[in-house]
Design a protein around this motif. Structure first.
Motif, short mmCIF file in Angstrom:
data_model
loop_
_atom_site.label_atom_id
_atom_site.label_comp_id
_atom_site.label_asym_id
_atom_site.label_seq_id
_atom_site.Cartn_x
_atom_site.Cartn_y
_atom_site.Cartn_z
N ILE A 296 58.02 -3.06 66.85
CA ILE A 296 59.24 -2.49 66.22
C ILE A 296 59.24 -1.19 65.52
CG2 ILE A 296 60.90 -3.11 64.48
CD1 ILE A 296 61.75 -4.61 67.03
N MET A 297 58.10 -1.23 64.77
CA MET A 297 58.07 -0.19 63.77
C MET A 297 57.35 1.06 64.43
SD MET A 297 56.47 -1.65 60.38
CE MET A 297 55.34 -3.12 60.94
N LEU A 298 56.28 0.91 65.48
CA LEU A 298 55.87 2.11 66.06
C LEU A 298 56.74 2.61 67.23
CD1 LEU A 298 52.17 1.20 66.37
CD2 LEU A 298 53.04 3.03 65.04
N VAL B 249 62.62 4.28 69.05
CA VAL B 249 63.10 4.83 70.37
C VAL B 249 64.59 4.13 70.84
CG1 VAL B 249 62.55 4.67 72.99
CG2 VAL B 249 60.99 5.38 71.27
N LEU B 250 64.78 2.92 70.53
CA LEU B 250 65.93 2.33 71.16
C LEU B 250 66.88 2.61 70.13
CD1 LEU B 250 65.02 -1.42 72.08
CD2 LEU B 250 65.77 0.52 73.51
N VAL C 114 59.07 9.52 61.20
CA VAL C 114 58.75 10.88 61.67
C VAL C 114 59.28 11.21 63.18
CG1 VAL C 114 57.12 12.81 62.16
CG2 VAL C 114 56.91 11.39 60.22
N LYS C 115 58.98 9.87 63.95
CA LYS C 115 59.59 10.43 65.30
C LYS C 115 61.27 10.15 65.21
CE LYS C 115 57.77 6.86 67.71
NZ LYS C 115 57.31 6.13 68.86
N SER C 116 61.66 9.51 64.33
CA SER C 116 63.19 9.34 64.36
C SER C 116 63.88 10.52 63.81
CB SER C 116 63.46 7.96 63.58
OG SER C 116 63.32 8.09 62.26
N MET C 117 63.17 11.18 63.03
CA MET C 117 63.72 12.60 62.55
C MET C 117 63.71 13.56 63.43
SD MET C 117 62.03 14.36 59.04
CE MET C 117 62.60 13.00 57.99
N LEU D 11 62.43 10.64 75.01
CA LEU D 11 61.48 10.09 75.62
C LEU D 11 60.19 11.04 75.48
CD1 LEU D 11 62.89 8.00 78.57
CD2 LEU D 11 62.08 7.30 76.34
N VAL D 12 60.59 12.45 75.85
CA VAL D 12 59.51 13.16 75.82
C VAL D 12 58.63 13.44 74.55
CG1 VAL D 12 59.00 15.75 76.09
CG2 VAL D 12 60.21 14.55 77.73
N LEU D 13 59.71 13.67 73.39
CA LEU D 13 59.05 13.68 71.97
C LEU D 13 58.22 12.46 71.68
CD1 LEU D 13 62.28 15.14 70.21
CD2 LEU D 13 60.16 16.09 70.34
N ASP D 14 58.79 11.35 72.10
CA ASP D 14 58.11 10.17 71.88
C ASP D 14 56.50 10.01 72.36
OD1 ASP D 14 57.85 7.58 70.98
OD2 ASP D 14 58.12 6.48 73.10
#
Lengths: 281, 335
Positions: free
Chosen positions: A119-121, A126-127, A227-230, A270-273
């Motif tokens: 969930i956290m990572l 992503v979802l 950070v990813k979500s930002m 997805l690419v940024l992930d």
């Protein structure tokens, strides 16, 4: 009506390398491929100009901060229920699938580890990003596209308002700021529903679940997802605004721009992930 | 409306921040209120130990690994944050070891006064102790992978030995083995007979022991009865009375002893005069024996005795004559 979809880009003189067609430089390559590659090439160029115009609009601090609060509410707060809904069922499914996978081989308290880490990572950011790419990206593209078609954007320019400062920056800032907020709440909801599922549907106690949750926890697990979500929020905001302002005429183009915004937003997520995984993990 | 929007947005952001901060602190077991003391342990290798892993003392979590870094001369320094209220051993060392089969590691604090049995661990601890200044010595136990590899090597060796045994185990060996088994059976029978005899002997001894045990039991009962009586006497105050009487008699004895001592002192004082009397008496007796002096001459000469007897006779005659004829000797007149 502007030739390139948004007015400020017309005021910039492009360098010579930008104006050279790829098909002219590679005559032996099939034309469909050169067209596609040149389309990407042009897309990156438009993106660069869009970002440059946006950076210039940031200087208009009398315009965009006032519009940002409303966008924070629309993009962030109003997206919380759908994000929590998705995260809740993600937590349930994760807990059940983890127990199904671990049966007989791995101690069940690892359900907590798997739910927390996943969930956290990954799944939380992503979802939630994908869901908000549909909701926020489509909303933004459709709204700005309609404004473009109905010449409201031109009207803003006529009134000496920078469309980027008035329309784009508040949305991009709001999505960049509020995506981590929504994702944080979604993470908490996902872990909570995973805990409830593990306790009620699996032969697992709260203490065991928490033990597994804490087992391999690192603070990085949380800030990495935020950070990813930002970055997801920034990408979705930029893509939605860019596609919306690129509409030239008609409702059909508004629909296409909306679809493109959602699809491109999902792809970028997805690419940024993957990029963040390579850079930070 | 705009004010309400700002409040809603602000509340959402604050709630999300609170959730993140609280979750991060809770999951990392930061123990904000307890704080902790940082201790540095020095290892050759920390194995799978990582930041955030628990620090345990006698199996109880007392802190966490706060940091791991490479030190000088390829030493690895691990910072252990130990809660303040923990009493550490006087001579601590740290053992990094797997906490489970699933990759969890922990740093266990032990006392060097009771070092582990593993010679390699001891050697590592000694080496770290010699190299360390203020740092605790540390050693890492092999992880599950190394143990599994070792177990795999052992399994291969066992397989090799088994195959060799199988090769050496031909029909001759089987017959020899059968003969050995038969011999072993005979030896077992003899051992059984011997065991039966010894069992009978032991049974007799046991019976006597049982009788002795009965006697001891009776003696114990008697002793118990005596003790009960003593206890009863003690409970009724008789023993106390006896002790008091004894104490009083002891007082009398002490008084008599004192008086006897005084008597001895007086006798001692009279001893000299007695000696002098005896010496004088001895002198007199010596002179009498030597027939010197008046008494000696009287003792040695019977004439005086005869004359004395005659004088006594004459004296008695005179007394009789006086009694018979008083006017012959006494004359009374009034005028």
């Amino acid at each position: 009506m502007r030739a390139h979809g948004y007015a400020p880009s017309l005021r910039v003189r492009r360098p010579i390398w930008f104006r050279v067609r790829l098909a002219d430089t590679l005559p032996h390559v099939p034309r469909s491929l050169t067209t596609r590659v040149s389309g990407w090439y042009a897309g990156f160029g438009r993106l660069g100009h869009f970002l440059a115009d946006m950076a210039r609009g940031l200087r208009d601090v009398h315009t965009w901060p006032a519009q940002t609060v409303a966008q924070l509410l629309r993009i962030g707060v109003n997206s919380v229920p759908i994000a929590l809904f998705v995260a809740a069922f993600t937590g349930v499914v994760l807990a059940l699938q983890a127990s199904y996978t671990f049966t007989g081989a791995v101690p069940l308290y690892f359900v907590g580890t798997l739910v927390g880490k996943t969930i956290m990572l990954e799944l939380g950011p992503v979802l939630t990003g994908l869901v908000l790419a549909g909701r926020v990206g489509a909303n933004t593209a459709a709204e700005l596209g309609t404004m473009r078609v109905t010449e409201q954007v031109d009207a803003l320019e006529t009134l000496a308002y920078d469309p980027f400062a008035y329309l784009v920056i508040p949305r991009v800032v709001a999505s960049t700021v509020m995506f981590p907020v929504v994702v944080a709440l979604a993470m908490a909801m996902g872990v909570l529903t995973g805990l409830v599922t593990a306790v009620n549907l699996l032969d697992l106690s709260t203490v065991e679940f928490v033990r597994g949750l804490k087992l391999f926890y690192q603070f990085k697990d949380i800030w990495f997802g935020l950070v990813k979500s930002m970055s997801f929020g920034f990408a979705i905001g930029v893509v939605g605004c860019m596609k919306g302002l690129a509409v030239r005429r008609g409702a059909q183009e508004v629909g296409r721009a909306t679809t493109d915004a959602v699809v491109l937003g999902a792809k970028l997520i997805l690419v940024l992930d993957a990029v963040w995984a390579v850079l930070l993990l | 409306m705009k004010r309400r929007d700002e409040v809603v947005v602000g509340a959402t952001i604050v709630v999300a921040l609170a959730v993140i901060i609280v979750a991060a602190l809770w999951l990392s077991e930061a123990e904000l209120g307890r704080g902790g003391t940082i201790h540095v342990a020095r290892f050759r290798t920390v194995g799978g130990l990582g930041v955030g892993d628990p620090v345990v003392l006698s199996g109880v979590r007392v802190g966490r690994v706060a940091g791991i870094r490479l030190g000088e001369r390829n030493w690895v320094e691990a910072e252990l944050q130990v809660y303040r209220d923990v009493t550490l051993p006087s001579n601590p060392a740290v053992i990094a070891a797997s906490a489970s089969f699933f990759g969890e590691w922990q740093a266990g604090i032990i006392s060097l006064d009771q070092p582990p049995d593993d010679p390699k661990v001891r050697r590592d601890l000694d080496e770290a102790l010699a190299a360390a200044d203020d740092a605790w010595p540390g050693a890492a136990l092999p992880d599950i992978g190394q143990l599994t590899a070792q177990a795999g090597r052992i399994a291969r060796d066992i397989t090799l030995v088994s195959s060799r045994v199988q090769e050496a185990f031909d029909s001759t060996a089987v017959r020899a083995l059968q003969q050995s088994i038969r011999n072993f059976g005979r030896v077992a029978d003899r051992i059984a007979e011997f065991t039966e005899q010894q069992t009978n002997l032991l049974g007799a001894v046991g019976q006597r022991l049982e009788q002795g045990s009965d006697v001891l039991h009776d003696a114990a009962l008697s002793l118990q009865t005596s003790l009960a009586r003593i206890d009863s006497a003690t409970n009724q105050g008789e023993l106390e009375s006896i002790l008091e009487n004894t104490q009083e008699a002891s007082g009398y004895m002490r008084d008599a002893t004192r008086r006897f001592s005084e008597l001895i002192d007086v006798a001692h004082e009279n001893q000299e005069s007695i000696v002098r009397v005896l010496q004088a008496a001895d002198s007199i007796m010596t002179r009498i024996q030597n027939r010197s002096g008046t008494l000696g001459m009287l003792v040695g000469d019977s004439t005086l005795y005869i004359e004395t007897i005659q004088a006594v006779i004459q004296l008695r005659t005179l007394l009789a004559d006086i009694q018979a004829n008083p006017r012959k000797y006494f004359k009374f007149s009034v005028f």
